[in-house]
Write a protein that holds these residues in place. Structure first.
Motif, PDB file in Angstrom:
ATOM      1  N   PRO A 119      12.417  61.090  28.317  1.00 52.88           N
ATOM      2  CA  PRO A 119      13.372  62.217  28.414  1.00 52.88           C
ATOM      3  C   PRO A 119      12.711  63.574  28.586  1.00 52.88           C
ATOM      4  N   HIS A 120      11.538  63.791  27.990  1.00 54.03           N
ATOM      5  CA  HIS A 120      10.908  65.110  28.079  1.00 54.03           C
ATOM      6  C   HIS A 120      10.290  65.335  29.456  1.00 54.03           C
ATOM      7  N   LEU A 121       9.646  64.318  30.005  1.00 50.00           N
ATOM      8  CA  LEU A 121       9.129  64.428  31.363  1.00 50.00           C
ATOM      9  C   LEU A 121      10.273  64.531  32.365  1.00 50.00           C
ATOM     10  N   ASP A 122      11.378  63.838  32.104  1.00 52.63           N
ATOM     11  CA  ASP A 122      12.536  63.927  32.990  1.00 52.63           C
ATOM     12  C   ASP A 122      13.113  65.346  32.978  1.00 52.63           C
ATOM     13  N   ARG A 123      13.152  65.973  31.791  1.00 52.16           N
ATOM     14  CA  ARG A 123      13.627  67.361  31.732  1.00 52.16           C
ATOM     15  C   ARG A 123      12.685  68.286  32.498  1.00 52.16           C
ATOM     16  N   LEU A 124      11.375  68.051  32.335  1.00 43.61           N
ATOM     17  CA  LEU A 124      10.411  68.859  33.084  1.00 43.61           C
ATOM     18  C   LEU A 124      10.648  68.706  34.579  1.00 43.61           C
ATOM     19  N   ALA A 125      10.916  67.488  35.024  1.00 42.53           N
ATOM     20  CA  ALA A 125      11.181  67.254  36.443  1.00 42.53           C
ATOM     21  C   ALA A 125      12.442  67.988  36.894  1.00 42.53           C
ATOM     22  N   SER A 126      13.447  68.061  36.024  1.00 41.24           N
ATOM     23  CA  SER A 126      14.694  68.756  36.374  1.00 41.24           C
ATOM     24  C   SER A 126      14.491  70.259  36.479  1.00 41.24           C
ATOM     25  N   GLU A 127      13.396  70.763  35.921  1.00 37.86           N
ATOM     26  CA  GLU A 127      13.105  72.193  35.955  1.00 37.86           C
ATOM     27  C   GLU A 127      11.987  72.552  36.932  1.00 37.86           C
ATOM     28  N   GLY A 128      11.339  71.543  37.492  1.00 36.73           N
ATOM     29  CA  GLY A 128      10.208  71.781  38.377  1.00 36.73           C
ATOM     30  C   GLY A 128      10.334  70.998  39.661  1.00 36.73           C
ATOM     31  N   LEU A 129       9.188  70.794  40.321  1.00 34.10           N
ATOM     32  CA  LEU A 129       9.124  70.061  41.584  1.00 34.10           C
ATOM     33  C   LEU A 129       8.472  68.707  41.343  1.00 34.10           C
ATOM     34  N   THR A 130       9.164  67.640  41.712  1.00 35.63           N
ATOM     35  CA  THR A 130       8.661  66.275  41.554  1.00 35.63           C
ATOM     36  C   THR A 130       8.062  65.807  42.875  1.00 35.63           C
ATOM     37  N   PHE A 131       6.831  65.331  42.805  1.00 37.63           N
ATOM     38  CA  PHE A 131       6.120  64.853  43.996  1.00 37.63           C
ATOM     39  C   PHE A 131       6.277  63.331  44.066  1.00 37.63           C
ATOM     40  N   LEU A 132       6.987  62.863  45.079  1.00 36.59           N
ATOM     41  CA  LEU A 132       7.250  61.431  45.201  1.00 36.59           C
ATOM     42  C   LEU A 132       6.053  60.670  45.750  1.00 36.59           C
ATOM     43  N   ARG A 133       5.193  61.346  46.492  1.00 37.69           N
ATOM     44  CA  ARG A 133       4.071  60.668  47.140  1.00 37.69           C
ATOM     45  C   ARG A 133       2.766  61.398  46.825  1.00 37.69           C
ATOM     46  N   ALA A 134       2.392  61.310  45.547  1.00 38.82           N
ATOM     47  CA  ALA A 134       1.132  61.913  45.094  1.00 38.82           C
ATOM     48  C   ALA A 134       0.125  60.801  44.856  1.00 38.82           C
ATOM     49  N   TYR A 135      -1.144  61.030  45.240  1.00 39.27           N
ATOM     50  CA  TYR A 135      -2.146  59.971  45.202  1.00 39.27           C
ATOM     51  C   TYR A 135      -3.480  60.486  44.655  1.00 39.27           C
ATOM     52  N   CYS A 136      -4.136  59.614  43.893  1.00 36.24           N
ATOM     53  CA  CYS A 136      -5.514  59.888  43.496  1.00 36.24           C
ATOM     54  C   CYS A 136      -6.446  59.478  44.631  1.00 36.24           C
ATOM     55  N   GLN A 137      -7.733  59.789  44.476  1.00 36.83           N
ATOM     56  CA  GLN A 137      -8.702  59.444  45.515  1.00 36.83           C
ATOM     57  C   GLN A 137      -9.510  58.192  45.190  1.00 36.83           C
ATOM     58  N   ILE A 138      -9.486  57.771  43.930  1.00 42.55           N
ATOM     59  CA  ILE A 138     -10.129  56.512  43.519  1.00 42.55           C
ATOM     60  C   ILE A 138      -9.493  56.115  42.197  1.00 42.55           C
ATOM     61  N   SER A 139      -9.180  54.835  42.037  1.00 40.60           N
ATOM     62  CA  SER A 139      -8.278  54.428  40.958  1.00 40.60           C
ATOM     63  C   SER A 139      -9.014  53.870  39.735  1.00 40.60           C
ATOM     64  N   VAL A 140      -9.907  54.683  39.175  1.00 35.44           N
ATOM     65  CA  VAL A 140     -10.494  54.357  37.886  1.00 35.44           C
ATOM     66  C   VAL A 140     -10.848  55.684  37.217  1.00 35.44           C
ATOM     67  N   CYS A 141     -10.869  55.693  35.875  1.00 32.74           N
ATOM     68  CA  CYS A 141     -10.802  56.950  35.115  1.00 32.74           C
ATOM     69  C   CYS A 141     -11.853  57.979  35.498  1.00 32.74           C
ATOM     70  N   SER A 142     -13.131  57.657  35.278  1.00 32.62           N
ATOM     71  CA  SER A 142     -14.168  58.672  35.401  1.00 32.62           C
ATOM     72  C   SER A 142     -14.267  59.268  36.801  1.00 32.62           C
ATOM     73  N   PRO A 143     -14.441  58.472  37.857  1.00 34.05           N
ATOM     74  CA  PRO A 143     -14.580  59.095  39.174  1.00 34.05           C
ATOM     75  C   PRO A 143     -13.321  59.805  39.643  1.00 34.05           C
ATOM     76  N   SER A 144     -12.147  59.338  39.229  1.00 33.77           N
ATOM     77  CA  SER A 144     -10.926  60.043  39.606  1.00 33.77           C
ATOM     78  C   SER A 144     -10.900  61.435  38.994  1.00 33.77           C
ATOM     79  N   ARG A 145     -11.267  61.550  37.724  1.00 32.87           N
ATOM     80  CA  ARG A 145     -11.273  62.855  37.057  1.00 32.87           C
ATOM     81  C   ARG A 145     -12.387  63.744  37.615  1.00 32.87           C
TER      82      ARG A 145
END
Length: 594
Positions: A119-145
Motif C-alpha cells: 500500500p505505501h509503494l502504491d501510494r507513492l506511485a499514485s503521487e509520482g511517475l511509475t516506470f513500466l519498463r525499467a531495467y538493470c544492466q546486470i542481474s546480480v547484486c554487487s555489479p548492478s549496484r
C-alpha cells in the motif's frame, strides 16, 4: 533539404544527422545520445546502424580580404567605459532526495497490477511517475549496484561479478550530490561491498557515519552463502531491516532539521536487505496472504526451443532449510512454489512497511514538498518461471525492476505511467536534473527528466543487459585439452576472475522484442568473440507484442530466433554495434567537497 531531414534536425534531442555512404536522396538519419534512428521518406523513424556523419565539419573560414586602401591612422586610446554591475545570481531551489533501494525485488507491487500487498509503494506511485519498463544492466547484486550508482555499464570497468569493483577514483551518485554542497547520508545496502560503506569517505558527509547493513537471518542453517534460512517468522526487534528502519528515521529527522535551520539540502540513501533471502518477516506480513490463492507459473520449465545456457541452478529452500531438487525440465512441486511465493511476498510487504514509515516521516518533518523520492530494486527475480529461481539471467523477470520517482513541481507526472524504456544507469543524470544539480560529466546514462513533463513520449528505444557463464568446459578423453560446450546449463561466476569466464550473454529489450546472444569469451583480452563460429554461439528471440508489463509468465517461453532471421539479423547488428565499442568512462577524479 528533405522534410524528413528537417524533422531530424528540428528534434530537441538531435545531435546531428547521419548518412551512410550509400544513402540516396530520399533517406536521412539522425543520431541522438540515446539511440540511432533512421528517418525514411515516410517520415517514420527506425533503428539503424550508421557509418558516417552529416553534415561534414565546416571548412575553415577564409582569411580576411586585404584592404584596398591604407588604414586610417590610429586614434588616441580612450579609457574603457565602466561596465554596469553584474546582477546578483538568481538563487536556485535545490530539492532534497530520498533514494530507497530494495534487494531482489521484482515489479510485483500492486501498482503494477501484481499480487504483492504494497500500500505505501502504491501510494507513492499514485503521487509520482511509475516506470513500466525499467531495467538493470546486470542481474546480480554487487555489479548492478556498482553500475547504477556510478552510471557505468558493466563492460566499462569490467565489473561483472563479486570479484571486482570500479576504481576508487570513480565518482558516484551520492558523491556528486556531496560535491554540490548537499548533506549526503547513507544507510544499509547501497553498495554491496564493505557492508554498504564502499568508498564511503568520498561519497558521504562526515556529520553522520555511514550505517552498515547486516543480513536478515533465520534460525535454521542455510547450505549456501553463509546465511541462515529459507524463510521464517520473526519479531521486529530481531530483524535487521527493522533496525535499519529505525536508524533511517533518525537520519532523516536529522537531515530535515539541517535543511530547516541552514537551508542545506540533503541526499539520503537507504538500502534495505529485503526481499533478499532469507525471507524474514513478522507473522502479520504472512497473514496478508493465503498461500493457496497464489498463482503459480503456467510455464514452470525451460522450453524445448530455449538454449540450456540460459538456465542455471539456484537452490530452493523450505523454512526448515530443506533444499528442493529441480532442473530445466523438472519444476518444484506446486505447493513448494506457493510456499516460496508466500514468504517472498511477506518479505516484500515488510519492506513496503519500512518505506511507508520513511514517507510518513517526510510529511511529519514538513519536507515532503521539497523532496524527490525514488524507489527501486537492484534487479528482478524469478519465482519458478522457466524453472528458474533467484536472479542471475538475461530473462525479463531478472532484469526488469520496479521504479517510481516522485518529483515536486511536476504535476504532469503525478499518478502517471510511462512506457518509455529506462535503464538504471539513467538514475544519476535524471535525479541530478530533477534536483537542480548539474549533469554528472562521468555518467554513461541519460537524463530522462523530460518524461516528467510528458510521460507519453519515448526517449529510449532499447535497454541493454549482460550476464557471464562459467564452468562450461569438458575435458576430451585422451586429448589433454578441454573445450567450451555451449549446449549445457551454465554455472555462476560470482567469485571467479574474468579470465575464468567461458561465455558472455548480451541482451537487449526493445518495445517488441528481447534478443539475447551468447558468445564465447576471450579469456586473455577479456571481451567476447563477436566473430565466433555459429555452433559456438546461442541466440534467443522473444516476442513481447501485447505485453502491458503486468504478466510475468506469458512471455519469453518460445525462442523464435530460428524462425525469424529477418528480426535477429537486425537486432544482432544493433547489439554488436552497442557493445563492441569500448565505452571507457571519463577519468573523473573525486574532488573534496566544498
Amino acid at each position: 533539404m528533405h522534410a524528413c531531414q528537417s524533422a531530424c534536425l528540428a528534434s530537441p534531442i538531435c545531435e546531428g544527422v547521419v548518412v551512410p555512404a550509400n544513402a540516396d536522396s530520399l533517406r536521412c538519419y539522425r543520431k541522438t545520445r540515446i539511440n540511432i534512428d533512421v528517418c525514411d521518406a515516410s517520415d517514420a523513424f527506425h533503428l539503424y546502424t550508421v557509418t558516417r556523419y552529416w553534415p561534414p565539419a565546416p571548412p575553415s573560414p577564409p582569411p580576411p580580404p586585404l584592404p584596398s586602401h591604407p588604414p586610417p591612422p590610429p586614434q588616441p586610446s580612450q579609457p574603457p567605459s565602466p561596465s554596469p554591475p553584474s546582477p546578483p545570481p538568481i538563487p536556485v531551489r535545490r530539492l532534497n532526495v530520498l533514494h530507497i533501494i530494495s534487494d531482489d525485488m521484482r515489479a510485483d507491487w500492486g501498482a503494477y497490477g501484481r499480487p504483492a500487498t504494497t500500500p505505501h509503494l502504491d501510494r507513492l506511485a499514485s503521487e509520482g511517475l511509475t516506470f513500466l519498463r525499467a531495467y538493470c544492466q546486470i542481474s546480480v547484486c554487487s555489479p548492478s549496484r556498482q553500475s547504477f550508482l556510478t552510471s557505468q555499464r558493466p563492460d566499462a570497468h569490467r565489473v561483472w561479478n563479486f570479484a571486482t569493483t570500479n576504481p576508487r577514483a570513480t565518482q558516484a551518485l551520492p558523491g556528486h550530490f556531496r560535491e554540490a554542497g548537499y548533506l549526503t547520508l547513507g544507510l544499509g545496502k547501497t553498495f554491496h561491498e564493505d557492508a554498504g560503506a564502499w568508498n564511503s569517505d568520498h561519497y558521504w558527509s562526515p556529520e553522520r557515519p555511514y550505517r552498515n547493513y547486516t543480513a536478515n537471518r533465520c534460525p535454521q542453517p542455510l547450505p549456501f552463502e553463509g546465511l541462515n534460512g529459507g524463510h521464517c517468522v520473526e519479531r521486529d526487534e530481531v530483524i535487521a531491516d527493522y533496525d535499519l528502519r529505525l536508524a533511517a528515521l533518525d537520519y532523516l529527522r536529522f537531515a530535515a532539521g539541517v535543511r530547516k535551520t541552514t537551508s542545506r539540502p540533503f541526499f539520503l540513501m537507504v538500502g534495505f536487505f529485503g526481499a533478499h533471502l532469507p525471507w524474514v518477516a513478522p507473522q502479520r506480513m504472512y497473514d496478508l496472504y493465503n498461500a493457496a490463492d497464489l498463482a503459480v507459473p503456467t510455464h514452470p520449465t525451460l522450453g524445448p526451443s530455449q538454449p540450456l545456457i540460459s538456465w542455471t541452478l539456484q537452490p530452493v529452500l523450505l523454512g526448515d532449510g530443506t533444499e528442493v531438487a529441480h532442473s530445466p525440465t523438472e519444476p518444484v512441486p506446486v505447493w513448494v512454489n506457493r510456499d516460496q511465493r508466500h514468504a517472498y511476498y511477506a518479505a516484500m510487504s515488510y519492506v513496503d512497511e519500512h518505506i511507508g514509515a520513511l514517507l510518513q516521516a517526510l510529511r511529519d518533518e514538513s519536507v515532503e514538498s521539497s523532496t524527490i523520492v525514488a524507489a527501486h530494486s537492484d534487479h528482478g527475480y524469478h519465482l519458478g518461471e522457466h524453472g528458474l529461481w533467484h536472479k542471475a539471467s538475461n530473462f525479463e523477470n531478472a532484469v526488469r525492476v520496479p521504479l517510481v520517482i516522485k518529483a515536486p513541481g511536476k504535476p504532469s507526472a503525478t499518478g502517471r505511467r510511462t512506457e518509455s524504456t529506462t535503464e538504471l544507469v539513467d538514475l544519476w543524470p535524471t535525479l541530478s536534473r530533477l534536483a537542480g544539480v548539474g549533469r554528472p560529466a562521468s555518467a554513461a546514462g541519460d537524463d530522462l527528466s523530460p518524461l516528467f513533463d510528458d510521460p507519453t513520449q519515448t526517449l529510449k528505444h532499447a535497454a541493454y543487459h549482460q550476464f557471464p557463464a562459467c564452468r562450461m568446459r569438458l575435458r576430451a578423453a585422451g586429448r589433454g585439452a578441454d573445450f567450451r560446450l555451449i549446449n549445457q546449463t551454465r554455472k555462476m561466476c560470482n567469485q571467479l576472475l574474468p579470465r575464468q569466464f567461458d561465455f558472455m550473454g548480451y541482451s537487449m529489450r526493445t518495445a517488441r522484442w528481447r534478443y539475447t546472444l551468447w558468445l564465447p569469451w576471450d579469456q586473455e583480452r577479456l571481451e567476447p568473440l563477436w566473430r565466433a563460429e555459429e555452433r559456438d554461439c546461442a541466440q534467443e528471440l522473444y516476442d513481447h507484442a501485447g505485453d502491458d508489463a503486468s504478466d510475468m509468465d506469458r512471455y519469453e517461453n518460445v525462442n523464435l530466433a530460428a524462425e525469424r532471421p529477418d528480426v535477429t539479423i537486425g537486432l544482432r547488428a544493433q547489439l554488436e554495434g552497442f557493445f563492441s565499442i569500448r565505452r571507457e568512462p571519463p577519468r573523473s577524479q573525486i574532488r573534496p567537497p566544498p
